[in-house]
Write a protein that holds these residues in place. Structure first.
Motif, PDB file in Angstrom:
ATOM      1  N   THR A 101       8.544  52.299  57.989  1.00 45.01           N
ATOM      2  CA  THR A 101       8.693  51.475  59.194  1.00 45.01           C
ATOM      3  C   THR A 101       8.484  50.001  58.868  1.00 45.01           C
ATOM      4  O   THR A 101       9.253  49.144  59.318  1.00 45.01           O
ATOM      5  N   LEU A 105      11.388  47.128  59.323  1.00 45.35           N
ATOM      6  CA  LEU A 105      11.166  46.016  60.249  1.00 45.35           C
ATOM      7  C   LEU A 105      11.172  44.661  59.548  1.00 45.35           C
ATOM      8  O   LEU A 105      11.474  43.647  60.174  1.00 45.35           O
ATOM      9  N   ARG A 110      18.288  44.493  60.137  1.00 43.96           N
ATOM     10  CA  ARG A 110      18.310  45.934  59.857  1.00 43.96           C
ATOM     11  C   ARG A 110      18.135  46.762  61.113  1.00 43.96           C
ATOM     12  O   ARG A 110      18.779  47.763  61.323  1.00 43.96           O
ATOM     13  N   GLY A 111      17.231  46.402  61.935  1.00 40.95           N
ATOM     14  CA  GLY A 111      16.988  47.201  63.125  1.00 40.95           C
ATOM     15  C   GLY A 111      15.662  46.856  63.751  1.00 40.95           C
ATOM     16  O   GLY A 111      14.923  46.001  63.274  1.00 40.95           O
ATOM     17  N   ASP A 112      15.384  47.541  64.808  1.00 38.06           N
ATOM     18  CA  ASP A 112      14.149  47.298  65.522  1.00 38.06           C
ATOM     19  C   ASP A 112      13.230  48.512  65.391  1.00 38.06           C
ATOM     20  O   ASP A 112      13.489  49.422  64.625  1.00 38.06           O
ATOM     21  N   LEU A 113      12.185  48.511  66.173  1.00 42.18           N
ATOM     22  CA  LEU A 113      11.204  49.590  66.104  1.00 42.18           C
ATOM     23  C   LEU A 113      11.812  50.931  66.511  1.00 42.18           C
ATOM     24  O   LEU A 113      11.457  51.970  65.948  1.00 42.18           O
ATOM     25  N   ASN A 114      12.743  50.913  67.466  1.00 46.08           N
ATOM     26  CA  ASN A 114      13.388  52.166  67.867  1.00 46.08           C
ATOM     27  C   ASN A 114      14.168  52.783  66.706  1.00 46.08           C
ATOM     28  O   ASN A 114      14.143  53.998  66.501  1.00 46.08           O
ATOM     29  N   TYR A 115      14.888  51.945  65.956  1.00 46.35           N
ATOM     30  CA  TYR A 115      15.620  52.448  64.795  1.00 46.35           C
ATOM     31  C   TYR A 115      14.659  52.983  63.738  1.00 46.35           C
ATOM     32  O   TYR A 115      14.866  54.065  63.180  1.00 46.35           O
TER      33      TYR A 115
END
Length: 163
Positions: A101, A105, A110-115
């Motif tokens: 994670t 992050l 790349r993405g957020d916490l949901n990803y």
């Protein structure tokens, strides 16, 4: 069947299972990479379920002359080891999940916490293969087959009072 032949068959089976665990571990996608191709390592789980039957029957055949007192000792001692291995693996999973994670992050775009939660949510994710296929889980697998074999031997001993 002769015990030597059964020992060789089980040795071959354990060798194949070691290979499955190794390949499953190697197929772990590094957190820095993006993968959406599914998880081919899960095919190995089908084969591992097949080998459970082989190992249970093998353990039962190899333990035909073992005293019931030793079987009862194994029946009560092995679950302690299995629970300890399971607790260790749960802690390792949580640590690795946090690690993945953090890497996801900290990558720009790349993405957020949901990803990050979606790729680390369960042990069947391709990013988590090394948590499903490792040395600890291999020994837990062997211990489980041994424990089931012992339990079946004890049931068989109870069913046949002449032993």
């Amino acid at each position: 069947m002769k015990k030597k032949r059964i020992g060789w068959m089980m040795g071959f089976g354990f060798g194949v299972c070691i290979g499955i665990f190794y390949l499953g571990n190697v197929m772990t996608v590094q957190p820095e990479k993006i993968s959406g191709n599914g998880n081919p390592a899960l095919i190995g789980l089908f084969f591992l379920f097949f080998f459970i039957l082989l190992f249970m029957l093998g353990w039962m055949e190899l333990m035909t002359n073992v005293r019931p007192r030793l079987l009862w000792g194994g029946f009560f001692f092995l679950p302690i080891l299995l629970v300890a291995g399971y607790r260790y693996q749960m802690n390792a999973f949580d640590r690795y999940r946090t690690y993945v994670t953090e890497i996801v992050l900290n990558q720009p775009g790349r993405g957020d916490l949901n990803y990050a939660n979606s790729i680390t949510s369960d042990v069947f994710s391709i990013y988590m293969n090394n948590q499903l296929f490792n040395v600890n889980t291999f020994f837990m697998y062997v211990g489980l087959t041994l424990w089931i074999g012992i339990a079946l031997m004890l049931l068989n001993t109870k069913a046949k009072p002449d032993r």
